[in-house]
Design a protein around this motif. Sequence first.
Motif, mmCIF file in Angstrom:
data_model
loop_
_atom_site.group_PDB
_atom_site.id
_atom_site.type_symbol
_atom_site.label_atom_id
_atom_site.label_comp_id
_atom_site.label_asym_id
_atom_site.label_seq_id
_atom_site.Cartn_x
_atom_site.Cartn_y
_atom_site.Cartn_z
ATOM 1 N N MET A 113 0.714 -1.382 0.142
ATOM 2 C CA MET A 113 0.014 0.123 0.013
ATOM 3 C C MET A 113 1.022 1.341 0.380
ATOM 4 S SD MET A 113 -2.904 1.582 2.967
ATOM 5 C CE MET A 113 -3.624 -0.313 2.753
ATOM 6 N N ASN A 114 -0.223 2.541 -1.068
ATOM 7 C CA ASN A 114 1.679 3.376 -1.305
ATOM 8 C C ASN A 114 1.133 4.317 -0.162
ATOM 9 O OD1 ASN A 114 -0.352 4.994 -2.731
ATOM 10 N ND2 ASN A 114 0.748 3.686 -4.592
ATOM 11 N N ALA A 115 1.770 5.742 0.108
ATOM 12 C CA ALA A 115 1.274 6.550 0.674
ATOM 13 C C ALA A 115 0.000 7.066 0.740
ATOM 14 C CB ALA A 115 2.620 7.734 0.346
ATOM 15 N N LYS A 116 -0.346 7.071 -0.836
ATOM 16 C CA LYS A 116 -1.315 7.565 -2.095
ATOM 17 C C LYS A 116 -2.914 7.524 -1.340
ATOM 18 C CE LYS A 116 0.660 10.333 -5.576
ATOM 19 N NZ LYS A 116 0.242 10.037 -7.332
ATOM 20 N N GLU A 117 -2.682 5.502 -1.489
ATOM 21 C CA GLU A 117 -3.541 4.979 -0.768
ATOM 22 C C GLU A 117 -3.778 5.324 0.731
ATOM 23 O OE1 GLU A 117 -2.689 1.450 -3.849
ATOM 24 O OE2 GLU A 117 -2.153 1.402 -2.297
ATOM 25 N N LEU A 118 -2.650 5.031 1.265
ATOM 26 C CA LEU A 118 -2.388 4.888 2.989
ATOM 27 C C LEU A 118 -3.809 6.151 3.187
ATOM 28 C CD1 LEU A 118 1.203 4.535 3.946
ATOM 29 C CD2 LEU A 118 -1.434 3.279 4.304
ATOM 30 N N ARG A 119 -3.647 7.404 2.586
ATOM 31 C CA ARG A 119 -4.249 8.816 3.000
ATOM 32 C C ARG A 119 -5.478 7.895 3.415
ATOM 33 N NH1 ARG A 119 -0.565 13.060 2.210
ATOM 34 N NH2 ARG A 119 -2.567 14.762 2.364
ATOM 35 N N LYS A 120 -6.340 7.933 2.362
ATOM 36 C CA LYS A 120 -7.884 7.839 3.103
ATOM 37 C C LYS A 120 -8.084 7.785 4.315
ATOM 38 C CE LYS A 120 -7.653 2.724 1.216
ATOM 39 N NZ LYS A 120 -8.147 1.600 -0.198
ATOM 40 N N TYR A 121 -7.317 6.858 4.956
ATOM 41 C CA TYR A 121 -7.605 6.210 6.063
ATOM 42 C C TYR A 121 -7.357 6.792 7.178
ATOM 43 C CZ TYR A 121 -7.313 1.420 4.695
ATOM 44 O OH TYR A 121 -7.392 0.442 3.692
ATOM 45 N N PHE A 122 -6.442 9.100 6.991
ATOM 46 C CA PHE A 122 -6.624 9.959 8.119
ATOM 47 C C PHE A 122 -7.327 11.009 7.010
ATOM 48 C CE2 PHE A 122 -2.744 7.048 7.453
ATOM 49 C CZ PHE A 122 -2.199 7.299 9.013
ATOM 50 N N PRO A 123 -8.874 11.245 7.907
ATOM 51 C CA PRO A 123 -9.781 11.549 7.698
ATOM 52 C C PRO A 123 -8.985 13.683 8.180
ATOM 53 C CG PRO A 123 -10.184 10.586 9.019
ATOM 54 C CD PRO A 123 -8.673 10.181 9.248
ATOM 55 N N ILE A 124 -8.027 13.974 8.146
ATOM 56 C CA ILE A 124 -7.573 15.162 9.011
ATOM 57 C C ILE A 124 -7.045 15.951 7.436
ATOM 58 C CG2 ILE A 124 -5.626 14.516 10.143
ATOM 59 C CD1 ILE A 124 -5.931 16.630 12.132
ATOM 60 N N LEU A 125 -6.382 14.472 6.887
ATOM 61 C CA LEU A 125 -5.895 15.480 5.692
ATOM 62 C C LEU A 125 -6.162 15.859 4.118
ATOM 63 C CD1 LEU A 125 -2.629 11.918 6.112
ATOM 64 C CD2 LEU A 125 -2.767 14.129 6.362
ATOM 65 N N HIS A 126 -7.376 14.992 4.581
ATOM 66 C CA HIS A 126 -8.608 15.564 3.216
ATOM 67 C C HIS A 126 -9.186 16.915 3.935
ATOM 68 C CE1 HIS A 126 -7.385 11.664 1.759
ATOM 69 N NE2 HIS A 126 -7.481 11.011 3.164
ATOM 70 N N GLN A 127 -8.158 18.075 3.879
ATOM 71 C CA GLN A 127 -9.047 19.754 3.930
ATOM 72 C C GLN A 127 -7.976 20.223 3.415
ATOM 73 O OE1 GLN A 127 -8.486 21.205 8.081
ATOM 74 N NE2 GLN A 127 -7.403 18.925 8.695
ATOM 75 N N GLU A 128 -8.874 21.788 3.494
ATOM 76 C CA GLU A 128 -7.383 22.753 3.983
ATOM 77 C C GLU A 128 -7.802 23.268 4.329
ATOM 78 O OE1 GLU A 128 -9.553 25.022 0.370
ATOM 79 O OE2 GLU A 128 -9.149 23.253 -1.744
ATOM 80 N N VAL A 129 -6.467 24.172 4.673
ATOM 81 C CA VAL A 129 -5.570 25.511 5.073
ATOM 82 C C VAL A 129 -5.374 26.921 4.177
ATOM 83 C CG1 VAL A 129 -4.140 26.398 7.024
ATOM 84 C CG2 VAL A 129 -5.043 23.633 6.812
ATOM 85 N N ASN A 130 -6.155 27.457 4.884
ATOM 86 C CA ASN A 130 -5.920 29.190 4.631
ATOM 87 C C ASN A 130 -6.211 28.741 2.851
ATOM 88 O OD1 ASN A 130 -5.146 30.573 6.743
ATOM 89 N ND2 ASN A 130 -3.585 29.470 6.904
ATOM 90 N N GLY A 131 -7.123 27.981 2.440
ATOM 91 C CA GLY A 131 -7.433 27.871 1.386
ATOM 92 C C GLY A 131 -6.296 27.013 0.416
ATOM 93 N N HIS A 132 -5.673 26.210 0.790
ATOM 94 C CA HIS A 132 -4.953 25.290 0.507
ATOM 95 C C HIS A 132 -4.866 23.427 0.814
ATOM 96 C CE1 HIS A 132 -2.709 28.910 -1.888
ATOM 97 N NE2 HIS A 132 -2.880 29.521 -0.677
#
Length: 408
Positions: free
Chosen positions: A1-20
């Motif tokens: 499982m690569n890093a991009k696939e792992l990201r789906k398990y981390f809810p906090i990563l799927h957000q924008e901060v200061n419009g980015h």
Amino acid sequence: MNAKELRKYFPILHQEVNGHQLVYLDNGATSQKPIQVIEAMDKYYKEYNSNVHRGVHTLGSLATDGYEGAREKVRAFINAREAAEVVFTRGTTSAVNTVAYGFARAFLKPGDEIVTTVAEHHSNFIPWQQAAKVTGATFKFIPLAEDGTVTLDAVRDTITDNTKIVAIHHISNVLGDTTPIKEIAQIAHQHGAILFVDGAQGAPHKKIDVQDLDCDFYAFSSHKMGGPTGVGVLYGKREVLERTEPMEFGGEMIDFVELYDSTWKELPWKFEGGTPIIAGAIGLGAAIDFLEEIGMDNIERHEKKLVAYAMEQMREIEGMTIYGPQQDRSSLITFNLAGVHPHDLSTVLDSYGIAVRAGHHCAQPLMRWLNVTATARASFYMYNTEEEVDAFVAGLKKTKEYFGNVFS
């Protein structure tokens, strides 16, 4: 499982901060938590919240099974000989203080030596400093090499037959170097000293085998390895843990209480007074399950590749200084950009949604050794990607351009 696939398990990563899109590069301070950890703790509170070890009712038994099951997961994760050698603490800081108070202060005397380095996190520095002051022991430092690493020749030249404790980091939270723990343990033991290892930056990023390392103590924190805050681990060989006195007294850690004296429970419970960190331990157990599924060797390999990729691009930026070894680094890069204070750099990067650390990183003696007051630090974990490195480097270039324009 690569890093991009792992990201789906981390809810906090799927957000924008200061419009980015958030680029989280402050994993050395604390890592993000996979949904499996969040759900494991939620399940405990929803379905079997109860105290452990005390009740014989169903919920109490389930809670005890979850708590002690987590201890067994830790034991297997670090390859301790037995679960009794795994003590739950509030974190690495708490673990260091347990040994500094319960072991060092009980046995040290004037003429004895505590050996460490100026590259330690304050949590693995101040407790030993204070233990030396109280006992009259000598506080000594292994000289660092030019790049800040610890060489075995320097270790041999510093440790003597008067050395009783060697306290050292596994991976520096500033320089990113990996210390040769197994070889240092051999040298320490030849002189009759015990070895305490600060594994706060080690356990989250590489496979740990405490029996192979032959360290006497190894400490780490849950929150840097995908688990919750407020819980950590002190591993100790049975023989040294039995010689260590508890520093917290009260319920749960006692065997018999008389009017004028008391006796303590057997290992590991004599160090876990009061209601323990039940949900935290269960969360740590879930984090270990997650890490084991990915594979610690895979995590280490990914992070080293990412760090090398980042450093290659960072070196091309004029005015960039990268501290520590330039090759074979662990999961972080500490640096300064000429003409830009680290706090200002961090603030500008944050405006682009990029989170890095700035300051002395709880390592003021090392900052003085580096002849700086502060640095910036980008620290990576299993879910970071090359695209995020590209965004980070682009942010550095924009920061340099911004301050160049301001002061031109």
